[in-house]
Structures are given as structure tokens and as C-alpha cells.
Design a protein around this motif. Structure first.
Motif, PDB file in Angstrom:
ATOM      1  N   ALA A  84       0.839  -1.196   0.000  1.00 57.26           N
ATOM      2  CA  ALA A  84       0.000   0.000   0.000  1.00 57.26           C
ATOM      3  C   ALA A  84       0.877   1.251   0.000  1.00 57.26           C
ATOM      4  CB  ALA A  84      -0.914  -0.003   1.226  1.00 57.26           C
ATOM      5  N   VAL A  85       0.615   2.140  -0.953  1.00 57.10           N
ATOM      6  CA  VAL A  85       1.366   3.386  -1.044  1.00 57.10           C
ATOM      7  C   VAL A  85       0.387   4.525  -1.292  1.00 57.10           C
ATOM      8  CG1 VAL A  85       3.478   2.315  -1.902  1.00 57.10           C
ATOM      9  CG2 VAL A  85       1.745   3.096  -3.529  1.00 57.10           C
ATOM     10  N   THR A  86       0.817   5.728  -0.956  1.00 57.45           N
ATOM     11  CA  THR A  86       0.002   6.907  -1.213  1.00 57.45           C
ATOM     12  C   THR A  86       0.454   7.580  -2.499  1.00 57.45           C
ATOM     13  OG1 THR A  86       1.467   8.399  -0.004  1.00 57.45           O
ATOM     14  CG2 THR A  86      -0.255   7.270   1.268  1.00 57.45           C
ATOM     15  N   ALA A  87      -0.424   8.403  -3.051  1.00 55.44           N
ATOM     16  CA  ALA A  87      -0.065   9.166  -4.245  1.00 55.44           C
ATOM     17  C   ALA A  87       1.087  10.121  -3.943  1.00 55.44           C
ATOM     18  CB  ALA A  87      -1.279   9.931  -4.752  1.00 55.44           C
ATOM     19  N   ASP A  88       1.124  10.664  -2.737  1.00 59.90           N
ATOM     20  CA  ASP A  88       2.220  11.572  -2.372  1.00 59.90           C
ATOM     21  C   ASP A  88       3.558  10.843  -2.346  1.00 59.90           C
ATOM     22  OD1 ASP A  88       0.602  13.778  -2.179  1.00 59.90           O
ATOM     23  OD2 ASP A  88       0.309  13.624  -0.012  1.00 59.90           O
ATOM     24  N   TYR A  89       3.556   9.609  -1.878  1.00 58.21           N
ATOM     25  CA  TYR A  89       4.785   8.816  -1.864  1.00 58.21           C
ATOM     26  C   TYR A  89       5.290   8.593  -3.286  1.00 58.21           C
ATOM     27  CZ  TYR A  89       7.756   4.657  -1.400  1.00 58.21           C
ATOM     28  OH  TYR A  89       8.798   3.762  -1.484  1.00 58.21           O
ATOM     29  N   ILE A  90       4.387   8.208  -4.182  1.00 59.57           N
ATOM     30  CA  ILE A  90       4.748   7.980  -5.580  1.00 59.57           C
ATOM     31  C   ILE A  90       5.216   9.280  -6.224  1.00 59.57           C
ATOM     32  CG2 ILE A  90       3.871   7.356  -7.856  1.00 59.57           C
ATOM     33  CD1 ILE A  90       4.278   4.970  -6.005  1.00 59.57           C
ATOM     34  N   ARG A  91       4.500  10.363  -5.957  1.00 52.44           N
ATOM     35  CA  ARG A  91       4.866  11.665  -6.534  1.00 52.44           C
ATOM     36  C   ARG A  91       6.266  12.082  -6.099  1.00 52.44           C
ATOM     37  NH1 ARG A  91       0.840  13.931  -4.887  1.00 52.44           N
ATOM     38  NH2 ARG A  91      -0.463  13.786  -6.765  1.00 52.44           N
ATOM     39  N   ASN A  92       6.604  11.853  -4.860  1.00 54.23           N
ATOM     40  CA  ASN A  92       7.923  12.223  -4.357  1.00 54.23           C
ATOM     41  C   ASN A  92       9.032  11.441  -5.061  1.00 54.23           C
ATOM     42  OD1 ASN A  92       9.749  13.511  -2.299  1.00 54.23           O
ATOM     43  ND2 ASN A  92      10.029  11.378  -1.701  1.00 54.23           N
ATOM     44  N   LEU A  93       8.837  10.126  -5.228  1.00 53.18           N
ATOM     45  CA  LEU A  93       9.826   9.317  -5.932  1.00 53.18           C
ATOM     46  C   LEU A  93       9.937   9.732  -7.402  1.00 53.18           C
ATOM     47  CD1 LEU A  93       9.130   5.690  -4.613  1.00 53.18           C
ATOM     48  CD2 LEU A  93      11.015   7.202  -3.973  1.00 53.18           C
ATOM     49  N   LEU A  94       8.798   9.993  -8.018  1.00 50.42           N
ATOM     50  CA  LEU A  94       8.761  10.287  -9.448  1.00 50.42           C
ATOM     51  C   LEU A  94       9.369  11.646  -9.770  1.00 50.42           C
ATOM     52  CD1 LEU A  94       7.740   9.369 -12.248  1.00 50.42           C
ATOM     53  CD2 LEU A  94       5.551  10.456 -11.697  1.00 50.42           C
ATOM     54  N   TYR A  95       8.956  12.663  -9.038  1.00 49.72           N
ATOM     55  CA  TYR A  95       9.356  14.039  -9.365  1.00 49.72           C
ATOM     56  C   TYR A  95      10.752  14.400  -8.857  1.00 49.72           C
ATOM     57  CZ  TYR A  95       4.520  15.074 -10.787  1.00 49.72           C
ATOM     58  OH  TYR A  95       3.308  15.088 -11.419  1.00 49.72           O
ATOM     59  N   ASN A  96      11.327  13.567  -7.996  1.00 48.53           N
ATOM     60  CA  ASN A  96      12.660  13.862  -7.458  1.00 48.53           C
ATOM     61  C   ASN A  96      13.715  12.858  -7.920  1.00 48.53           C
ATOM     62  OD1 ASN A  96      12.174  16.219  -5.566  1.00 48.53           O
ATOM     63  ND2 ASN A  96      10.647  14.763  -4.811  1.00 48.53           N
ATOM     64  N   ASP A  97      13.376  12.063  -8.914  1.00 51.81           N
ATOM     65  CA  ASP A  97      14.323  11.075  -9.429  1.00 51.81           C
ATOM     66  C   ASP A  97      15.530  11.759 -10.080  1.00 51.81           C
ATOM     67  OD1 ASP A  97      15.060   8.323 -10.537  1.00 51.81           O
ATOM     68  OD2 ASP A  97      14.905   9.539 -12.356  1.00 51.81           O
ATOM     69  N   THR A  98      16.691  11.135  -9.933  1.00 49.73           N
ATOM     70  CA  THR A  98      17.917  11.655 -10.543  1.00 49.73           C
ATOM     71  C   THR A  98      18.563  10.644 -11.492  1.00 49.73           C
ATOM     72  OG1 THR A  98      19.236  10.888  -8.642  1.00 49.73           O
ATOM     73  CG2 THR A  98      18.387  13.148  -8.564  1.00 49.73           C
ATOM     74  N   HIS A  99      17.831   9.602 -11.880  1.00 47.95           N
ATOM     75  CA  HIS A  99      18.391   8.540 -12.709  1.00 47.95           C
ATOM     76  C   HIS A  99      17.976   8.641 -14.177  1.00 47.95           C
ATOM     77  CE1 HIS A  99      18.150   6.742  -8.591  1.00 47.95           C
ATOM     78  NE2 HIS A  99      19.380   6.396  -8.881  1.00 47.95           N
ATOM     79  N   ALA A 100      16.687   8.772 -14.442  1.00 51.29           N
ATOM     80  CA  ALA A 100      16.156   8.645 -15.799  1.00 51.29           C
ATOM     81  C   ALA A 100      16.197   9.974 -16.545  1.00 51.29           C
ATOM     82  CB  ALA A 100      14.721   8.127 -15.751  1.00 51.29           C
ATOM     83  N   THR A 101      16.595   9.908 -17.815  1.00 50.97           N
ATOM     84  CA  THR A 101      16.577  11.084 -18.682  1.00 50.97           C
ATOM     85  C   THR A 101      15.451  10.965 -19.710  1.00 50.97           C
ATOM     86  OG1 THR A 101      18.062  10.151 -20.349  1.00 50.97           O
ATOM     87  CG2 THR A 101      19.077  11.287 -18.459  1.00 50.97           C
ATOM     88  N   ILE A 102      15.141  12.083 -20.332  1.00 49.72           N
ATOM     89  CA  ILE A 102      14.179  12.084 -21.433  1.00 49.72           C
ATOM     90  C   ILE A 102      14.646  11.120 -22.526  1.00 49.72           C
ATOM     91  CG2 ILE A 102      13.306  13.465 -23.345  1.00 49.72           C
ATOM     92  CD1 ILE A 102      11.801  14.213 -20.939  1.00 49.72           C
TER      93      ILE A 102
END
Length: 268
Positions: A84-102
Motif C-alpha cells: 500500500a502506497v500513497t499518491a504523495d509517496y509515488i509523486r515524491n519518488l517520481l518528481y525527485n528522481d535523478t536517474h532517468a533522462t528524457i
């Protein structure tokens, strides 16, 4: 007796070609079962990105994907998680990632498009697989799906028999609606970005309206809905190698989507 049939989309109604890039080591993988991969690590989450492929292609490839998503305020849908995860948890991982490029995602999009561009109808979706242990994106993913050869005929034959037809899929809603229009499934009967819990709920709700509800799926994310349904049909049309829990839950297995019609005739 009234009957409804609920279909998963990818692998059930659509033959799917999928490309993943591991942004931690740069390796590219084709036709991986993303749901199975997600389920193999409790810290993983499969996330759809509500972004058009052309918009991604037009961007600077060296730019961080997370920076683009933040700037454009791109929304997302949680397709599958192991906990179980929250949308805020997912948003934090997604929007602050430093690995993936366009550029990582551009490569996946181009590979899938080159394979699927000649098809009459194509549903192209992109997303990422997050990993809490990495603190961000582990894989970028693009999938292209085209209807199985008798998918539209199957829907039409069921509707001719008075059978309610529904789709509950983890695919992005807007593109799923266009595919539903092509297949002939009413938009009101189409449920996009459907997690395993939502698929189960769709089946449960339909059981209040119909005497019999049949779930047709092909992946572990369909398991809860298959168990909730009166009858479960497991599709082996794209991939015959299925986890044991799916095989045990199935009342019927099929190698062609049109076999659903024969099964419904027998149940009727």
C-alpha cells in the motif's frame, strides 16, 4: 440468465509489444511482463505517465525526466504496487528522481513505434517503474498494443447474444477509450488505470447487476478479479507461461480470444 464479461486489455484483447530500459545499467529489455517484474520486489511500483509520446520525442534528451514532469505538471496513474502506497509517496519518488533522462524514454518510444507503426490501430503508452530502494525510477517503459485478430469480432458476437461487455485495464484511460471505441465496447463500460483492487471492485459491482460475471485476464494483476468472478478465463494467447496461482484460479484457459464466445455459449 444475464451475463457480463469483463476483459483485461493488454495480453487479452491486445497483443502487446513492450520495451523497458533499466536506467541503472542502461540495458534494454523487450516483452517483459511488467506486472510480474513489479511483483518480484515489494519496493517497486508500476506507474503510467499521462503524457503524449510526441511531446516526449520533442524534448532535449539529456534532460532529467523528473524535471520535465515537474515543469509540465504531468500527472500519473498507479497501475500496480506490491504494498500500500500513497499518491504523495509515488509523486515524491517520481518528481525527485535523478536517474532517468528524457532520452531513456525516447529510445523506448522509438523502438515500439518502429515495430507498431504499420498497424491500423495502435495504443501507445509510456510509464516508469519506481523502486523505493533506489529512491526513484528503475525502469522507463513504453508499450504498444494492437487488437488480436478476432478481438472486435468477439465483442460483437457477445453483444449479439445480449452479453454485457466491459474492459477493466491498467492502461491509460484516454487511449483505452479510443481502443474501446474501435472494439465496440461502450465507454461507460470501460475502466482505465485499473489496479487489481479496482478490477476486483468492477467485478463485485457487476455481480449486483448480472446473474453471472466472467473475468477474462492474462496477468497476476487480474487474479483478484478472477477469484471474485463467477467464472475465470485465463488467456494464453500472447504468453503461455503463467504463474501457478493464475492457473489454479482459471476455470477455463484459451489460446484465442474468440474462444470466449464458445465458453459463454456453454455457460448459457
Amino acid at each position: 440468465m444475464t451475463t457480463a464479461v469483463v476483459f483485461d486489455s493488454a495480453g487479452t484483447l491486445l497483443r502487446t509489444y513492450r520495451v523497458l530500459k533499466d536506467v541503472t545499467d542502461g540495458t534494454v529489455h523487450e516483452n517483459v511482463e511488467t506486472i510480474t517484474l513489479t511483483a518480484s520486489c515489494k519496493e517497486r511500483a508500476l506507474v503510467l505517465l499521462y503524457v503524449h509520446s510526441r511531446d516526449i520525442i520533442d524534448e532535449e534528451p539529456t534532460r532529467l525526466l523528473s524535471e520535465y514532469l515537474r515543469e509540465k505538471n504531468i500527472n500519473f496513474g498507479i497501475s500496480c504496487t506490491c504494498k500500500a502506497v500513497t499518491a504523495d509517496y509515488i509523486r515524491n519518488l517520481l518528481y525527485n528522481d535523478t536517474h532517468a533522462t528524457i532520452g531513456d524514454l525516447q529510445g523506448c518510444i522509438r523502438t515500439v513505434w518502429e515495430t507498431c507503426k504499420k498497424e491500423t490501430v495502435v495504443a501507445l503508452n509510456s510509464g516508469v517503474m519506481l523502486n523505493g530502494n533506489l529512491g526513484g525510477i528503475e525502469y522507463v517503459i513504453t508499450a504498444g498494443g494492437r487488437p488480436f485478430s478476432r478481438a472486435r469480432e468477439t465483442i460483437q458476437d457477445l453483444q449479439t447474444r445480449g452479453i454485457g461487455t466491459y474492459i477493466a485495464s491498467g492502461d491509460r484511460t484516454k487511449k483505452l477509450m479510443r481502443m474501446a471505441d474501435y472494439l465496440g465496447v461502450p465507454q461507460d463500460n470501460t475502466h482505465g488505470v485499473a489496479t487489481p483492487a479496482i478490477k476486483e471492485q468492477v467485478v463485485e459491482d457487476l455481480k449486483r447487476e448480472y446473474d453471472t460475471v466472467v473475468m477474462v485476464g492474462d496477468g497476476i494483476n487480474d487474479l483478484r478479479a478472477m477469484k471474485k468472478a463467477d467464472f475465470a478465463i485465463l488467456s494464453l494467447q500472447q504468453n503461455a507461461d503463467k504463474p501457478e496461482p493464475l492457473m489454479k484460479a482459471a476455470d477455463f484457459t484459451i489460446t484465442s480470444v474468440h474462444q470466449v464466445v464458445d465458453i459463454i455459449d456453454r455457460l448459457q
